[in-house]
Scaffold this motif. Structure first.
Motif, PDB file in Angstrom:
ATOM      1  N   TYR A  47       0.851  -1.188   0.000  1.00 23.94           N
ATOM      2  CA  TYR A  47       0.000   0.000   0.000  1.00 23.94           C
ATOM      3  C   TYR A  47       0.887   1.239   0.000  1.00 23.94           C
ATOM      4  O   TYR A  47       1.816   1.344   0.805  1.00 23.94           O
ATOM      5  N   ALA A  48       0.596   2.195  -0.884  1.00 25.50           N
ATOM      6  CA  ALA A  48       1.340   3.453  -0.935  1.00 25.50           C
ATOM      7  C   ALA A  48       0.588   4.512  -0.126  1.00 25.50           C
ATOM      8  O   ALA A  48      -0.555   4.850  -0.444  1.00 25.50           O
ATOM      9  N   PHE A  49       1.209   4.991   0.926  1.00 19.05           N
ATOM     10  CA  PHE A  49       0.622   6.031   1.763  1.00 19.05           C
ATOM     11  C   PHE A  49       0.527   7.342   0.985  1.00 19.05           C
ATOM     12  O   PHE A  49       1.429   7.668   0.218  1.00 19.05           O
ATOM     13  N   THR A  50      -0.534   8.106   1.214  1.00 25.16           N
ATOM     14  CA  THR A  50      -0.499   9.502   0.793  1.00 25.16           C
ATOM     15  C   THR A  50       0.393  10.210   1.815  1.00 25.16           C
ATOM     16  O   THR A  50       0.660   9.668   2.896  1.00 25.16           O
ATOM     17  N   ASP A  51       0.842  11.410   1.499  1.00 28.55           N
ATOM     18  CA  ASP A  51       1.700  12.115   2.454  1.00 28.55           C
ATOM     19  C   ASP A  51       0.984  12.350   3.778  1.00 28.55           C
ATOM     20  O   ASP A  51       1.583  12.194   4.848  1.00 28.55           O
ATOM     21  N   SER A  52      -0.284  12.713   3.732  1.00 30.09           N
ATOM     22  CA  SER A  52      -1.007  12.965   4.985  1.00 30.09           C
ATOM     23  C   SER A  52      -1.245  11.670   5.763  1.00 30.09           C
ATOM     24  O   SER A  52      -1.183  11.662   6.996  1.00 30.09           O
ATOM     25  N   GLU A  53      -1.510  10.569   5.071  1.00 29.98           N
ATOM     26  CA  GLU A  53      -1.666   9.274   5.747  1.00 29.98           C
ATOM     27  C   GLU A  53      -0.358   8.883   6.435  1.00 29.98           C
ATOM     28  O   GLU A  53      -0.357   8.406   7.571  1.00 29.98           O
ATOM     29  N   TRP A  54       0.755   9.086   5.732  1.00 26.12           N
ATOM     30  CA  TRP A  54       2.046   8.733   6.315  1.00 26.12           C
ATOM     31  C   TRP A  54       2.334   9.573   7.553  1.00 26.12           C
ATOM     32  O   TRP A  54       2.771   9.053   8.581  1.00 26.12           O
ATOM     33  N   GLU A  55       2.121  10.889   7.456  1.00 22.21           N
ATOM     34  CA  GLU A  55       2.376  11.762   8.607  1.00 22.21           C
ATOM     35  C   GLU A  55       1.549  11.334   9.811  1.00 22.21           C
ATOM     36  O   GLU A  55       2.048  11.268  10.933  1.00 22.21           O
ATOM     37  N   ARG A  56       0.270  11.026   9.581  1.00 26.16           N
ATOM     38  CA  ARG A  56      -0.618  10.597  10.661  1.00 26.16           C
ATOM     39  C   ARG A  56      -0.169   9.242  11.224  1.00 26.16           C
ATOM     40  O   ARG A  56      -0.054   9.062  12.426  1.00 26.16           O
ATOM     41  N   PHE A  57       0.099   8.274  10.340  1.00 27.25           N
ATOM     42  CA  PHE A  57       0.528   6.947  10.769  1.00 27.25           C
ATOM     43  C   PHE A  57       1.838   7.027  11.543  1.00 27.25           C
ATOM     44  O   PHE A  57       1.980   6.431  12.612  1.00 27.25           O
ATOM     45  N   PHE A  58       2.792   7.780  11.018  1.00 28.92           N
ATOM     46  CA  PHE A  58       4.092   7.892  11.670  1.00 28.92           C
ATOM     47  C   PHE A  58       3.960   8.530  13.043  1.00 28.92           C
ATOM     48  O   PHE A  58       4.494   8.029  14.032  1.00 28.92           O
ATOM     49  N   SER A  59       3.223   9.629  13.137  1.00 27.67           N
ATOM     50  CA  SER A  59       3.135  10.340  14.423  1.00 27.67           C
ATOM     51  C   SER A  59       2.246   9.629  15.437  1.00 27.67           C
ATOM     52  O   SER A  59       2.499   9.705  16.633  1.00 27.67           O
ATOM     53  N   GLU A  60       1.223   8.904  14.984  1.00 23.45           N
ATOM     54  CA  GLU A  60       0.325   8.231  15.918  1.00 23.45           C
ATOM     55  C   GLU A  60       0.761   6.813  16.252  1.00 23.45           C
ATOM     56  O   GLU A  60       0.519   6.337  17.358  1.00 23.45           O
ATOM     57  N   CYS A  61       1.374   6.128  15.307  1.00 24.65           N
ATOM     58  CA  CYS A  61       1.652   4.699  15.487  1.00 24.65           C
ATOM     59  C   CYS A  61       3.125   4.362  15.659  1.00 24.65           C
ATOM     60  O   CYS A  61       3.448   3.266  16.118  1.00 24.65           O
ATOM     61  N   ILE A  62       4.002   5.261  15.276  1.00 23.14           N
ATOM     62  CA  ILE A  62       5.423   4.934  15.335  1.00 23.14           C
ATOM     63  C   ILE A  62       6.178   5.860  16.276  1.00 23.14           C
ATOM     64  O   ILE A  62       6.811   5.403  17.216  1.00 23.14           O
ATOM     65  N   ALA A  63       6.136   7.141  16.024  1.00 23.48           N
ATOM     66  CA  ALA A  63       6.985   8.061  16.779  1.00 23.48           C
ATOM     67  C   ALA A  63       6.299   9.399  16.981  1.00 23.48           C
ATOM     68  O   ALA A  63       6.424  10.292  16.147  1.00 23.48           O
ATOM     69  N   GLY A  64       5.586   9.537  18.075  1.00 18.16           N
ATOM     70  CA  GLY A  64       4.948  10.802  18.390  1.00 18.16           C
ATOM     71  C   GLY A  64       5.976  11.890  18.654  1.00 18.16           C
ATOM     72  O   GLY A  64       7.118  11.614  19.054  1.00 18.16           O
ATOM     73  N   ALA A  65       5.586  13.121  18.444  1.00 15.83           N
ATOM     74  CA  ALA A  65       6.509  14.258  18.552  1.00 15.83           C
ATOM     75  C   ALA A  65       7.158  14.365  19.929  1.00 15.83           C
ATOM     76  O   ALA A  65       8.315  14.762  20.043  1.00 15.83           O
TER      77      ALA A  65
END
Length: 96
Positions: A35-53
């Motif tokens: 699956y290819a993330f849209t930029d906004s999907e990636w930003e949300r997934f990365f910040s919520e599921c991988i590495a919050g700010a």
């Protein structure tokens, strides 16, 4: 050490910044999930599921270890899941 890993089939990637590391993580997760993330999907997934700010390394590791399957919330509001197992992310981040 790098030579030995390359001989075992690992690919050497000259990554010199956090941005390059994150871009590589995105690419690998897209390949694994098909699956290819849209930029906004990636930003949300990365910040919520991988590495919050505001997350420290312990927070990130705990999230990955305890909640190892994530559901992607698409821009359309639909869910794609289970998305990428965070166990795969842990390997990519060196959090074994």
């Amino acid at each position: 050490m790098i030579r030995l890993l390359c001989e075992q089939g690992y690919e050497y990637l000259p990554i010199h910044s956090e941005a390059e590391l994150i871009a590589n993580l995105r690419q690998k997760l897209e390949e694994l999930s098909g699956y290819a993330f849209t930029d906004s999907e990636w930003e949300r997934f990365f910040s919520e599921c991988i590495a919050g700010a505001n997350d420290g390394i312990e927070d990130k590791a705990l999230r990955i270890l305890e909640d190892f399957v994530q559901v992607l919330r698409r821009d359309t509001g639909e869910s794609k899941g289970p998305a990428v197992p965070n166990a795969l992310v842990a390997g990519g981040l060196g959090l074994h």
